[in-house]
Motif scaffolding. Structure first.
Motif, short mmCIF file in Angstrom:
data_model
loop_
_atom_site.label_atom_id
_atom_site.label_comp_id
_atom_site.label_asym_id
_atom_site.label_seq_id
_atom_site.Cartn_x
_atom_site.Cartn_y
_atom_site.Cartn_z
N ALA A 28 -4.86 4.59 -5.79
CA ALA A 28 -4.12 3.83 -4.78
C ALA A 28 -4.53 4.36 -3.41
O ALA A 28 -5.01 5.49 -3.30
CB ALA A 28 -2.63 4.00 -4.98
N VAL A 29 -4.32 3.54 -2.39
CA VAL A 29 -4.78 3.95 -1.06
C VAL A 29 -4.04 5.21 -0.57
O VAL A 29 -4.66 6.13 -0.01
CB VAL A 29 -4.77 2.77 -0.06
N LEU B 96 -9.24 -2.79 3.50
CA LEU B 96 -7.94 -3.49 3.40
C LEU B 96 -8.00 -4.82 4.15
O LEU B 96 -7.53 -5.85 3.65
CB LEU B 96 -6.81 -2.61 3.97
N ILE C 231 0.84 -1.19 0.00
CA ILE C 231 0.00 0.00 0.00
C ILE C 231 0.88 1.24 0.00
O ILE C 231 1.57 1.54 0.98
CB ILE C 231 -0.98 -0.01 1.20
N HIS D 280 0.39 2.51 -5.45
CA HIS D 280 -0.04 1.12 -5.55
C HIS D 280 -0.91 0.64 -4.41
O HIS D 280 -0.75 1.09 -3.27
CB HIS D 280 1.18 0.19 -5.65
N THR D 281 -1.80 -0.26 -4.74
CA THR D 281 -2.54 -1.03 -3.74
C THR D 281 -2.66 -2.40 -4.35
O THR D 281 -3.40 -2.61 -5.31
CB THR D 281 -3.94 -0.42 -3.50
N GLN E 39 -5.80 -5.80 -7.02
CA GLN E 39 -5.18 -4.47 -7.12
C GLN E 39 -6.28 -3.42 -7.20
O GLN E 39 -7.44 -3.75 -7.41
CB GLN E 39 -4.28 -4.39 -8.34
N THR E 40 -5.89 -2.15 -7.09
CA THR E 40 -6.91 -1.14 -7.16
C THR E 40 -7.35 -0.93 -8.61
O THR E 40 -6.54 -1.04 -9.53
CB THR E 40 -6.45 0.19 -6.54
#
Ligand code: KG4
Ligand code: ZN
Length: 389
Positions: free
Chosen positions: A204-205, A294, A178, A182-183, A199-200
């Motif tokens: 991204a978070v 999450l 995270i 990216h996530t 993935q997102t």
């Protein structure tokens, strides 16, 4: 083996020198030198990372950081003299950096090193290229191989590193990565085997944290600002006046979506004059929503793949509430699954993690010819070169 590692994928310029004794993954590591220069204060004015400025700052600071790290590492020297045959590319692309590096190399005795590891993606391509061109010129001058490293693989190693060794991982392992860009949920059935299982689909978070912070008139990077306010709200014990959606939480897959959550925050605070108390209430409700998603998606992945080791990595893993939620998850619901969190100092981008991943890459194959290494802004862990035959 001694590795010099370079990280310039985003807004931190970082170099480290790590000595590895023994064979991956059982080696004993010693961080001989490590330095990092954050550009956060410069980018804050723009409310996010400004790629052209990131590139310029990396170019300006790489040689001073290298000087500092080499001084800290006190490596023995060889009798070799540096060669400057490969300087044309660096001169053409990074004139100032080439001039600085040339002057530095002319003075510096050649240190005893075995390889140069450099992040080649994912990240901002102009920023990545500075590090790659620098690594190539340095490696050519000192006659060393260049090992290209995936930044996200670096975050995985960051979490497993206790300062001298890598944790002994039981497979299958699951990495929840995270960060600002990216996530991802990455399944590892063994070392060097990465399967992207979630993935997102949009933000991204970390990006969601940064965007929500901006809506609340808080400075970049937003994660620590929101986290601080959420913590303040939690300490009062009163529940938030806001509730936000948990996007895709119940959907039958491991993908994420955070743009709807961000929009929900935008609508909830529209046309309001926010007090500090409101900011705290939004922060805690937002952090709760993110954490629940999450956790929910990670549980789904653990159940589906009978995961034995959970690895949390990336800048957002600095978040106290998220760290606590995952610690509780493993203690209460998955006592047979071991959780690894990065030490605070290694949550943000750094070059120690690039050196560790570089050492792993060398164990899995011969590095490619330096001139074939290119920056890849969207590099995926799933593209990691296969184990050598
Ligand atoms: O891994 P990282 O340093 O850089 C990237 O590779 O993107 O992650 C940076 C991200 C930023 O979005 C930042 O807001 C977020 O990590 N972050 C946090 C916290 N500290 C940093 N997010 C939530 N809570 C934190 N305490
Ligand atoms: Zn990162």
């Amino acid at each position: 083996m001694i590795i010099l590692a370079i990280e310039t994928s985003c807004d931190e310029t970082a170099i480290s020198i790590v000595e590895a004794e023994g064979v991956f993954p059982d080696a004993q590591y010693r961080v001989r030198g490590n330095a990092l220069l954050s550009q956060v204060a410069l980018h804050r004015e723009y409310g996010g990372v400004f790629p052209a400025m990131a590139k310029r700052e990396h170019a300006r600071t790489l040689v001073p950081i290298l000087t500092r790290v080499l001084a800290e590492a006190t490596l023995p020297h060889t009798d070799a003299t540096p060669t400057f045959d490969a300087f044309d590319t660096l001169l053409a692309r990074e004139y100032d950096l080439a001039a600085d590096l040339h002057a530095f190399l002319a003075e510096q005795p050649v240190p005893q090193l075995d390889a140069i590891a450099v992040t080649h993606g994912p990240g901002l391509e102009p920023a990545l290229w500075v590090g790659i061109n620098f690594a190539k010129a340095l490696a050519a001058a000192w006659n060393l191989p260049v090992v290209p490293v995936n930044h996200m693989e670096g975050h995985i190693f960051s979490s497993l590193f206790d300062g001298s060794r890598l944790a002994s991982v039981e497979f299958p392992a699951l990495a929840l990565l995270i960060s600002g860009g990216h996530t991802e949920l990455v399944l590892m059935r063994d070392w060097n085997q990465y399967e992207l299982i979630g993935q997102t689909r949009d933000d991204a978070v970390g990006e969601a944290f940064d965007k929500v912070a901006r809506m609340l008139n808080l400075p970049y990077p937003g994660g620590p600002e929101i986290s601080k306010r959420a913590e303040a709200a939690r300490s009062t014990g009163t529940s938030s006046t806001y509730t936000f959606p948990r996007p895709m939480l119940t959907a039958d897959h491991c993908d994420f979506s955070f743009s709807g959550l961000k929009t929900a925050v935008l609508y909830a605070i529209k046309d309001q004059t926010l007090t500090e108390e409101d900011r705290q209430a939004v922060s805690v409700a937002f952090e709760d929503a993110v954490t629940e998603v999450l956790i929910g998606k990670t549980k789904r992945a653990i159940d589906a793949h009978e995961v034995r080791t959970l690895i949390l990595g990336g800048g957002v893993s600095a978040n106290t509430h998220i760290r606590m939620a995952f610690t509780e998850l493993c203690t209460d619901e998955y006592p047979d699954c071991t959780l690894y969190l990065p030490e605070r100092a290694l949550t943000t981008d750094n070059a120690v993690m690039i050196a560790l991943a570089g050492h792993a890459r060398l164990a899995f194959g011969t590095p490619p010819a330096a001139d074939t290494i290119v920056a890849d802004g969207n590099l995926s862990l799933a593209e990691t070169p296969a184990r050598k035959p």
